[in-house]
Motif scaffolding. Structure first.
Motif, short mmCIF file in Angstrom:
data_model
loop_
_atom_site.label_atom_id
_atom_site.label_comp_id
_atom_site.label_asym_id
_atom_site.label_seq_id
_atom_site.Cartn_x
_atom_site.Cartn_y
_atom_site.Cartn_z
N VAL A 71 -4.80 -44.85 -41.43
CA VAL A 71 -4.64 -43.52 -40.73
C VAL A 71 -4.59 -43.30 -39.46
O VAL A 71 -3.87 -42.56 -38.71
CB VAL A 71 -5.57 -42.64 -41.43
N THR A 77 2.17 -41.54 -39.94
CA THR A 77 3.04 -40.42 -39.48
C THR A 77 2.25 -39.24 -38.94
O THR A 77 0.94 -39.29 -39.48
CB THR A 77 3.95 -40.07 -40.66
N ASP A 79 2.34 -36.38 -40.28
CA ASP A 79 1.71 -35.73 -41.52
C ASP A 79 0.63 -35.98 -41.94
O ASP A 79 -0.46 -35.42 -42.34
CB ASP A 79 3.10 -35.58 -42.54
N ILE A 80 0.61 -37.62 -42.01
CA ILE A 80 -0.50 -38.30 -42.58
C ILE A 80 -2.05 -37.81 -41.74
O ILE A 80 -2.98 -37.58 -42.13
CB ILE A 80 -0.50 -39.58 -42.98
N HIS A 83 -2.99 -34.53 -42.07
CA HIS A 83 -3.66 -34.21 -43.60
C HIS A 83 -5.10 -34.80 -43.34
O HIS A 83 -6.07 -33.93 -43.77
CB HIS A 83 -2.97 -35.21 -44.54
N TYR A 84 -5.41 -35.91 -42.75
CA TYR A 84 -6.76 -36.37 -42.81
C TYR A 84 -7.61 -35.69 -41.77
O TYR A 84 -8.80 -35.61 -42.15
CB TYR A 84 -6.64 -37.75 -42.47
N ARG A 87 -8.79 -32.69 -43.39
CA ARG A 87 -9.97 -33.11 -44.23
C ARG A 87 -11.23 -33.51 -43.55
O ARG A 87 -12.37 -32.82 -44.11
CB ARG A 87 -9.60 -34.05 -45.11
N GLN B 173 4.29 -44.96 -48.38
CA GLN B 173 3.53 -44.93 -46.93
C GLN B 173 3.37 -43.36 -46.45
O GLN B 173 2.16 -43.29 -45.82
CB GLN B 173 4.40 -45.56 -45.76
N LYS B 174 4.06 -42.54 -46.87
CA LYS B 174 3.96 -41.14 -46.47
C LYS B 174 2.66 -40.56 -47.15
O LYS B 174 2.41 -39.40 -47.00
CB LYS B 174 5.07 -40.47 -46.59
N MET B 175 2.54 -41.30 -48.31
CA MET B 175 1.55 -40.43 -49.20
C MET B 175 0.42 -40.60 -48.79
O MET B 175 -0.32 -41.30 -48.30
CB MET B 175 1.63 -41.03 -50.51
N PRO B 176 -0.52 -39.36 -48.72
CA PRO B 176 -1.93 -39.50 -48.37
C PRO B 176 -2.89 -40.10 -49.30
O PRO B 176 -3.45 -39.14 -49.92
CB PRO B 176 -2.24 -38.02 -47.85
#
Lengths: 165, 864
Positions: A71, A77, A79-80, A83-84, A87, B173-176
């Motif tokens: 991450v 990316t 987005d990831i 996202h983290y 969180r 890979q894009k999935m968190p």
């Protein structure tokens, strides 16, 4: 990269467990000795978010460790990453950034010491400003998509949300 | 992307109704299914007390029994055990799911969707606490069949399975998700794929297996190779240390430096390989003596080495009599030409990439970008040094305070007189800075003419005239170093309103100064040196550039010494309030751009100049690194790194490379090469080499196509006319598309705003309803049982509310939209007031629709 990650991870383990580093779990206190995390004000949150420990002690397995590194790597990316980041900043784990979360976040940013804290009036004003600018649907909290929207306006985010081994 | 909205609807009262029931129930369930892999629970673990629910579904239900198309939405109202209407809210995504099941990318576009389930579950559980225990038991068993998370996963697996391998990998890979979860999904997907392919028959399996094996081993090989290169990465550690102590902004300078270094290495290799090595084969002996000063001046001994244009031969080099030959003229012109084309393309593409990444939204939102919301993503995770973290926190603290006071005092406006005064000051500053630049240029011009005369007179390589040649580059470098200080002093005098303006104006002035000096030098080289009576003017120009590059390099080192080292000594001992110096990123980067420009100009006249610049950059890297770590402190202000990097690359492309290209163009097409030296001796212009070559080619039939391309494309004006018209048309179309998109984004943004207002309104309505209901049920005693059953049909009205999104859209078009669109509807509906339940159901239905619409808008608004 995975080799060096493996090396770094097994260094955190006591000697007798190093053979099976893939299955062992490293306790949180040990993870926090990593130079990359030691001084980070969000270290506890990072451990908490990436840990898959069942008992809630925030210990990390090798896979959790790899998850964390991926991450924070260049190839993740935006987005990831956001996202983290969301969180990590969501201190009470309720899926939204409310005023309490923001207050804690600002405290982490300015340092916990007495003299570096903001006064409550300043904090109130600051949080009000943040909400005014980023709370698009005006529900008094920042949700993930609003957060990602803010992040998308800040191109530096992807390069600063990064930890290299 | 759903669960945030749940929170909005949730009655705050529910938070206070937590009991121990849930803990008991949760733990018993956990024991029941505790055989799962430990990784799966991470999301749930971190998001709530409710672990191991989602992960159990694949075990509890065989996958085939709940196909992706189970009529899940239909049986929901009847079989759903959640009598309480709030439960429906947590399931609002079902219809949407059913509709979009087949659009493969839907789930993947929103990386949160998968993670959401945990969030919604969390709130969902909290609501369930209110239910009596026996109902909970029933619920926990029946949720197994109707949980959206499960069907979502099914969908995900299904959509992943229908993708190609490459796409699937990217999507995964894009999935968190955690690694364990991803692995589980992958295994399911693979199972699904094998199941599908078995249906299709397995004749091809052998061949396909072979191919797959090859692909896998190829990928392994690629991974191993990249691993190997990863270890080779130079300066990884150095860059990391710099980032750890000084943050991303300073790091960006070093990354830029490294990038330029790579550029120079590449160009050196090209020049060395295609121009210098062949020249070695035809080398003539060098009969000049080496004295030592030549290292600085580049003249004397070096005049007859491969360093300069004049030494290269114009012959065709061939080892054997009739073997293949190497035409030096063509090699020279094509190498330089192709190098510049590559440079141009690389710069253009990297700039375009940066632009699209960093300026996507800024134009539209530039008004409301402020410090406050930036705080959300301001932390630099690169910084790992303890002291640096403390410092950063302190800086952020002062910054926040400054920002707050700024917001408070922002409103004060200037009177007309003050404004005029400000304008006058700005104008004066600009006149002063432009005047300085012009004065500097004039000085450089006359000095260089003087210098040339001096050089032409004392032609022999005596020491004195050689030293005299160093005057020009020293003066130029001095001007380049000192005038920026003047500019920054001017900037302080001007008192800009924002620090951003200050930075940009200072950079603009510096750029004007540097580029005009380079411009005047180019004028001098092309118009005066080239027409002078010297033996080999190209070599003279090459020497000039060599000296400039070298002296600039020395000044850079001196700058580190005086500007940073001495400044630190003074700041820490003599003048304590000065403190440690800050690393001036802007000026350092401009210096780099300046020297890179010189190198580019010099390539034609001195093909090995990139090699020298390469060594210089290498040394600069280490000197700057040491000086930075010893002397400097991290910059106090937030530096908008990404945008600045973009503008630096833009500067490197726009005045720098384009200017160089025009200089090179004039040299190649217009100027007459010297008669007695260099590869192009005797030709009317350098380009004549190409024309002659084409003429030779015309006699060979095999190479007719080259001649055809040359005549019809390269020298054809009509072709370029058509090409540029075409490009203009395409640009115009894109421009219009962008304008359309901008309006669309604005519209969608407004819609989100309105949806938010709707939501707020509905929430208030709901809360009022509930409060009223609670009081009435307290009066009515056993009203709860009845109400829970009567909420079942509550989904029906949801579908009945006609054309909600369309309506919302209409109202949004109307800018003077103030009144809530639904308030009228709700209040006017006759059955709203008499019976509580239908009214509440209607409200919930409206809320559901509103939320769906908001979701739809929301996704469109954020990914325009």
């Amino acid at each position: 990269a995975s080799q060096s990650a493996y090396k770094r991870f097994s260094e955190l383990l006591p000697k007798e467990e190093r053979e099976n580093a893939c299955s062992a779990r490293v306790p949180k206190s040990q993870i926090l000795t990593l130079p990359e995390l030691r001084a980070n004000p969000f270290q506890h949150r990072i451990c908490h978010v990436f840990s898959t420990s069942e008992t809630g002690d925030d210990s990390m397995s090798f896979e959790d460790f790899l998850d964390m590194l991926s991450v924070f790597s260049d190839s993740a990316t935006s987005d990831i990453k956001s996202h983290y980041a969301f969180r990590i900043f969501d201190f009470d784990d309720d899926g939204i950034l409310d005023r309490k979360d923001l207050e804690q976040l600002v405290n982490c940013l300015t340092g916990q010491g007495e003299e570096s804290r903001l006064s409550s009036a300043e904090m109130e004003q600051l949080i009000q400003n943040i909400l005014e600018e980023s709370d698009i649907d005006k529900d008094g909290t920042i949700n993930l998509s609003e957060f990602q929207h803010v992040v998308s306006r800040s191109p530096d985010f992807a390069s600063s949300f990064k930890i290299v081994l | 992307m759903h669960y945030h909205y749940n929170e909005a609807f949730e009655n705050p009262d529910y938070h206070f109704s937590e009991t121990l029931e849930i803990d008991r129930r949760g733990s018993s369930q956990r024991n029941q299914f505790s055989h799962q892999t430990p990784y799966d629970s991470s999301l749930h673990g971190s998001y709530g007390e409710h672990r191991g629910r989602e992960q159990n579904y694949p075990v509890a239900i065989p996958m085939s029994s709940l196909g992706p198309g189970s009529d899940y939405s239909q049986n929901l109202p009847s079989t759903s055990p959640y009598g309480n209407f709030t439960d429906n809210i947590s399931f609002e995504s079902e219809p949407e799911l059913i509709h979009t099941r087949h659009s493969t990318l839907h789930l993947l576009d929103y990386p949160y969707t998968h993670g959401i389930s945990s969030g919604s579950e969390d709130s969902f559980i909290r609501r369930r606490n209110r239910r009596p225990p026996d109902e909970i038991f029933m619920a926990s068993s029946s949720t197994l069949e109707t949980d959206p998370a499960c069907s979502k996963e099914e969908d995900l697996v299904g959509s992943l399975a229908s993708m190609s391998t490459n796409e699937r990998m990217k999507a995964m890979q894009k999935m968190p998700e955690t690694m364990g979860k991803k692995r589980e999904i992958r295994n399911k997907v693979l199972k699904e794929i094998t199941k599908r392919s078995r249906h299709r028959g397995a004749q091809l399996s052998c061949c396909r297996q072979c191919l797959q094996g090859a692909a896998v081993s190829f990928r392994r090989f690629g991974n191993a190779l990249s691993e190997y290169f990863h270890q080779l990465r130079v300066w990884h550690k150095t860059l990391k240390i710099i980032g750890a102590e000084f943050g991303t902004s300073v790091l960006s300078y070093f990354v830029f430096l490294k990038w330029l270094l790579n550029f120079n290495i590449f160009s050196f290799l090209i020049n060395f390989g295609f121009i210098t090595i062949p020249q070695f084969l035809a080398a003539e002996p060098n009969n000049l003596s080496f004295m030592g000063l030549e290292l600085l001046t580049g003249a004397g001994y070096f005049q007859q080495t491969v360093l300069y244009y004049g030494f290269y031969t114009n012959a065709t080099i061939s080892k054997t009599e009739n073997g293949p030959s190497y035409n030096m003229q063509l090699a020279y012109i094509f190498t330089v030409g192709i190098y510049f084309v590559i440079c141009f393309l690389i710069l253009l593409f990297s700039m375009a990439k940066f632009f699209s990444r960093n300026f996507t939204n800024s134009e539209l939102f530039s008004v409301n970008i402020q410090v406050a919301s930036k705080l959300l993503c301001i932390w630099d995770f690169n910084i790992t040094n303890e002291k640096a973290v403390k410092l950063k926190q302190k800086n952020l603290h002062t910054q926040i305070k400054e920002g707050l006071t700024e917001v408070n005092t922002e409103v004060l406006s200037f009177s007309v007189k003050e404004r005029v005064l400000r304008l006058a000051i700005h104008l004066l500053a600009w006149v002063a800075s432009l005047g300085t630049a012009v004065a500097a240029c004039t000085g450089v011009y006359f000095l260089s003419i003087n210098n040339l005369e001096l050089f032409m007179k004392g032609h022999r390589s005596d020491l004195e005239s050689q030293t005299a040649t160093l005057v020009l580059p020293v003066i130029v470098s001095l001007l380049n170093t000192l005038i920026p200080f003047f500019f920054s002093w001017l900037g302080h005098l001007e008192k800009f309103q924002t620090p951003g303006q200050h930075i940009y104006v200072t950079i603009a002035r510096n750029i004007i100064l540097k580029m005009s000096i380079v411009g005047i030098l180019c004028y001098y080289w092309l118009n005066i040196v080239a027409t002078s009576q010297s033996q080999c003017w190209e070599t003279l120009v090459g020497q000039d550039i060599y000296r400039l590059v070298l002296v600039d390099f020395i000044f850079c080192l001196l700058g580190s010494f005086f500007g940073e080292f001495l400044r630190r000594i003074i700041g820490t001992t003599v003048c304590m309030n000065l403190g440690l110096p800050e690393f001036d990123i802007g000026r350092s980067v401009l210096d780099l751009i300046y020297s890179q420009t010189l190198t580019w100009i010099g390539i034609l006249f001195s093909p090995l100049l990139p090699g020298i610049q390469m060594i210089a950059f290498f040394i600069v890297f280490f000197v700057k690194k040491v000086s930075l770590r010893r002397n400097c402190q991290p910059p106090r202000k937030v530096w908008r790194t990404a945008q600045m990097t973009t503008s630096f690359i833009f500067l490197l492309l726009c005045p720098s490379l384009l200017g160089v290209l025009s200089v090179i163009g004039v040299t190649v097409w217009r100027l007459k090469p010297s008669k007695e030296c260099g590869p192009f001796r005797g030709l009317s212009s350098m380009y004549a080499a190409v024309t002659e070559w084409i003429q030779i080619l015309e006699s060979y039939t095999a190479s007719k196509w080259v001649v055809w391309i040359y005549h019809n494309l390269i020298t054809n004006q009509l072709f370029f006319f058509i090409l540029s018209t075409f490009v203009l048309i395409v640009t115009y179309i894109y421009w219009q598309i962008i304008r359309g998109r901008k309006t669309m984004t604005k519209l969608l943004l407004k819609q989100i705003n309105n949806a938010g207002k709707d939501k707020q309104f509905l929430r208030r309505k709901l809360q009022a309803e509930q409060r009223a209901k609670r009081s009435s049920s307290a009066r009515g005693g056993r009203g709860q049982q009845r109400s829970s059953s009567s909420y079942h049909p509550s989904r029906q009205p949801a579908q009945e509310v006609p054309g909600y999104p369309g309506r919302a859209f209409d109202t949004n078009q109307n800018t003077s939209y103030n009144e809530h669109p639904f308030s009228a509807e709700i209040l006017s509906s006759s059955d709203f007031l008499p019976g509580w339940e239908p009214g509440a159901a209607r409200a919930v239905a409206l809320a559901l629709r509103a939320r769906e619409a908001a979701l739809a808008e929301d996704s469109g608004g954020f990914q325009p």
